[in-house]
Design a protein around this motif. Structure first.
Motif, PDB file in Angstrom:
ATOM      1  N   THR A  97       1.065  -1.254   0.042  1.00 47.83           N
ATOM      2  CA  THR A  97       0.070  -0.117   0.013  1.00 47.83           C
ATOM      3  C   THR A  97       0.771   1.310  -0.049  1.00 47.83           C
ATOM      4  O   THR A  97       1.785   1.450   0.839  1.00 47.83           O
ATOM      5  CB  THR A  97      -0.822   0.005   1.131  1.00 47.83           C
ATOM      6  N   ILE A  98       0.636   1.986  -1.016  1.00 51.69           N
ATOM      7  CA  ILE A  98       1.284   3.274  -0.912  1.00 51.69           C
ATOM      8  C   ILE A  98       0.149   4.503  -0.666  1.00 51.69           C
ATOM      9  O   ILE A  98      -0.607   4.856  -1.717  1.00 51.69           O
ATOM     10  CB  ILE A  98       1.870   3.402  -2.708  1.00 51.69           C
ATOM     11  N   ASP A  99       0.519   5.115   0.324  1.00 49.01           N
ATOM     12  CA  ASP A  99      -0.859   6.141   0.824  1.00 49.01           C
ATOM     13  C   ASP A  99      -0.165   7.503   0.971  1.00 49.01           C
ATOM     14  O   ASP A  99       0.849   7.822   0.995  1.00 49.01           O
ATOM     15  CB  ASP A  99      -1.488   5.675   1.977  1.00 49.01           C
ATOM     16  N   ASN A 100      -1.202   8.214   1.370  1.00 44.44           N
ATOM     17  CA  ASN A 100      -0.846   9.550   1.377  1.00 44.44           C
ATOM     18  C   ASN A 100      -0.019  10.340   0.340  1.00 44.44           C
ATOM     19  O   ASN A 100       0.846  11.078   0.390  1.00 44.44           O
ATOM     20  CB  ASN A 100      -0.025   9.719   2.478  1.00 44.44           C
ATOM     21  N   LEU A 101      -0.419   9.864  -0.795  1.00 44.22           N
ATOM     22  CA  LEU A 101       0.072  10.652  -2.121  1.00 44.22           C
ATOM     23  C   LEU A 101      -0.706  11.819  -2.487  1.00 44.22           C
ATOM     24  O   LEU A 101      -2.013  11.729  -2.499  1.00 44.22           O
ATOM     25  CB  LEU A 101      -0.050   9.479  -3.074  1.00 44.22           C
ATOM     26  N   VAL A 102       0.039  12.842  -2.396  1.00 46.12           N
ATOM     27  CA  VAL A 102      -0.811  14.158  -2.610  1.00 46.12           C
ATOM     28  C   VAL A 102      -0.532  14.923  -4.006  1.00 46.12           C
ATOM     29  O   VAL A 102       0.528  14.762  -4.602  1.00 46.12           O
ATOM     30  CB  VAL A 102      -0.126  15.228  -1.532  1.00 46.12           C
ATOM     31  N   VAL A 103      -1.700  15.172  -4.484  1.00 43.11           N
ATOM     32  CA  VAL A 103      -1.595  15.679  -5.806  1.00 43.11           C
ATOM     33  C   VAL A 103      -2.182  17.245  -5.562  1.00 43.11           C
ATOM     34  O   VAL A 103      -3.198  17.537  -5.157  1.00 43.11           O
ATOM     35  CB  VAL A 103      -2.708  15.126  -6.902  1.00 43.11           C
ATOM     36  N   ASP A 104      -1.286  18.108  -6.102  1.00 43.85           N
ATOM     37  CA  ASP A 104      -1.495  19.670  -5.779  1.00 43.85           C
ATOM     38  C   ASP A 104      -1.300  20.433  -7.124  1.00 43.85           C
ATOM     39  O   ASP A 104      -0.104  20.565  -7.646  1.00 43.85           O
ATOM     40  CB  ASP A 104      -0.622  20.289  -4.674  1.00 43.85           C
ATOM     41  N   THR A 105      -2.276  20.514  -8.042  1.00 44.35           N
ATOM     42  CA  THR A 105      -1.978  21.352  -9.076  1.00 44.35           C
ATOM     43  C   THR A 105      -2.798  22.671  -9.045  1.00 44.35           C
ATOM     44  O   THR A 105      -2.999  23.466 -10.056  1.00 44.35           O
ATOM     45  CB  THR A 105      -2.838  20.488 -10.345  1.00 44.35           C
ATOM     46  N   THR A 106      -3.086  23.126  -7.820  1.00 43.29           N
ATOM     47  CA  THR A 106      -3.643  24.502  -7.573  1.00 43.29           C
ATOM     48  C   THR A 106      -2.625  25.504  -7.269  1.00 43.29           C
ATOM     49  O   THR A 106      -1.887  25.312  -6.635  1.00 43.29           O
ATOM     50  CB  THR A 106      -4.683  24.450  -6.459  1.00 43.29           C
ATOM     51  N   ALA A 107      -2.767  26.513  -8.005  1.00 37.48           N
ATOM     52  CA  ALA A 107      -1.791  27.560  -7.955  1.00 37.48           C
ATOM     53  C   ALA A 107      -2.106  28.464  -6.771  1.00 37.48           C
ATOM     54  O   ALA A 107      -3.267  28.449  -6.129  1.00 37.48           O
ATOM     55  CB  ALA A 107      -1.729  28.441  -9.390  1.00 37.48           C
ATOM     56  N   PRO A 108      -1.007  29.102  -6.382  1.00 34.17           N
ATOM     57  CA  PRO A 108      -1.151  30.049  -5.112  1.00 34.17           C
ATOM     58  C   PRO A 108      -2.268  31.027  -5.488  1.00 34.17           C
ATOM     59  O   PRO A 108      -2.377  31.608  -6.361  1.00 34.17           O
ATOM     60  CB  PRO A 108       0.293  30.840  -4.987  1.00 34.17           C
ATOM     61  N   VAL A 109      -2.993  31.385  -4.201  1.00 29.37           N
ATOM     62  CA  VAL A 109      -3.868  32.491  -4.228  1.00 29.37           C
ATOM     63  C   VAL A 109      -3.443  33.930  -3.860  1.00 29.37           C
ATOM     64  O   VAL A 109      -2.791  33.975  -2.872  1.00 29.37           O
ATOM     65  CB  VAL A 109      -5.213  32.501  -3.693  1.00 29.37           C
ATOM     66  N   ILE A 110      -3.414  34.872  -4.591  1.00 31.56           N
ATOM     67  CA  ILE A 110      -2.593  36.146  -4.315  1.00 31.56           C
ATOM     68  C   ILE A 110      -3.896  37.075  -4.007  1.00 31.56           C
ATOM     69  O   ILE A 110      -4.620  37.226  -4.722  1.00 31.56           O
ATOM     70  CB  ILE A 110      -2.197  36.632  -5.625  1.00 31.56           C
ATOM     71  N   ILE A 111      -3.649  37.762  -2.824  1.00 33.87           N
ATOM     72  CA  ILE A 111      -4.417  38.655  -2.153  1.00 33.87           C
ATOM     73  C   ILE A 111      -3.877  40.113  -1.981  1.00 33.87           C
ATOM     74  O   ILE A 111      -2.773  40.214  -1.382  1.00 33.87           O
ATOM     75  CB  ILE A 111      -5.296  38.211  -1.125  1.00 33.87           C
ATOM     76  N   ALA A 112      -4.216  41.028  -2.578  1.00 33.22           N
ATOM     77  CA  ALA A 112      -3.289  42.472  -2.301  1.00 33.22           C
ATOM     78  C   ALA A 112      -4.565  43.534  -2.035  1.00 33.22           C
ATOM     79  O   ALA A 112      -5.662  43.567  -2.323  1.00 33.22           O
ATOM     80  CB  ALA A 112      -2.673  42.912  -3.675  1.00 33.22           C
TER      81      ALA A 112
END
Length: 201
Positions: A97-112
């Motif tokens: 079992t290979i678990d806790n595989l994280v996929v993150d394709t979300t870009a940072p959110v910029i607030i100014a």
């Protein structure tokens, strides 16, 4: 060789091979990816033939009858799990079992604290930038086309030297997986010229 001796030899071979298959993979638990399609290379060590089944997030994804095989897993955004079940010709089974595989394709959110086309009204106006990203690599700030700051902070302020007239601000933020966000604020008007009063007298 008597039939009883031959039967005894077969029995001994079966008893000696009670070791389950050894499954290894090129991907380990807890890895983080910046894309959804990940190649898994599986190698199985065993004395006899082996058949395997793969499961991606609990859903069966087909089988393999060789000891070495590869497949592309379409992982979902967030946490994932891949499992390989193998059984050899004598019924010895193993699971990886290979678990806790994280996929993150979300870009940072910029607030100014500015908006496109804002009238600033003076030359000194502190920019306040906040970045929503847990795996931030860095953020670059440019004023009127010139980079003035590069930081790894998720929140920062900066006092730019605006020019009289129209100005532009560009914020580029990148996370550790290569996802990039760019926000541009254009037509920022700085006006320090007082009104001109014309009298008809």
């Amino acid at each position: 060789l008597s039939s009883s001796s031959a039967a005894s030899d077969v029995y001994k071979r079966q008893v000696l091979d009670t070791t389950p298959p050894l499954i290894t993979a090129n991907i380990s638990s807890g890895q983080v990816f910046g894309l959804n399609q990940i190649q898994f290379d599986i190698a199985i060590s065993d004395q006899s033939n082996v058949s395997s089944q793969k499961f991606i997030n609990g859903v069966g994804g087909g089988g393999a009858s060789t000891k070495n095989f590869s497949f592309i897993a379409n992982l979902s955004e967030g946490l994932n799990e891949v499992r390989i079940d193998s059984v050899d010709g004598l019924g010895n089974s193993a699971s990886l079992t290979i678990d806790n595989l994280v996929v993150d394709t979300t870009a940072p959110v910029i607030i100014a604290n500015i908006t496109d086309g804002q009238e600033i009204g003076r030359l000194v106006f502190d920019l306040i930038i906040n970045i929503t990203e847990s795996r931030l690599k860095d953020t670059k700030l440019s004023i009127n086309g010139t980079q003035v700051l590069q930081t790894t902070d998720q929140g920062f302020s900066y006092s730019p030297n605006y020019i009289e007239g129209l100005n532009s601000v560009r914020v580029e933020s990148e996370d550790l997986l290569g996802n990039i966000s760019v926000v541009e604020y254009n037509n920022l008007l700085v006006d320090r010229t007082p009104p001109v009063v014309v009298s008809s007298l």
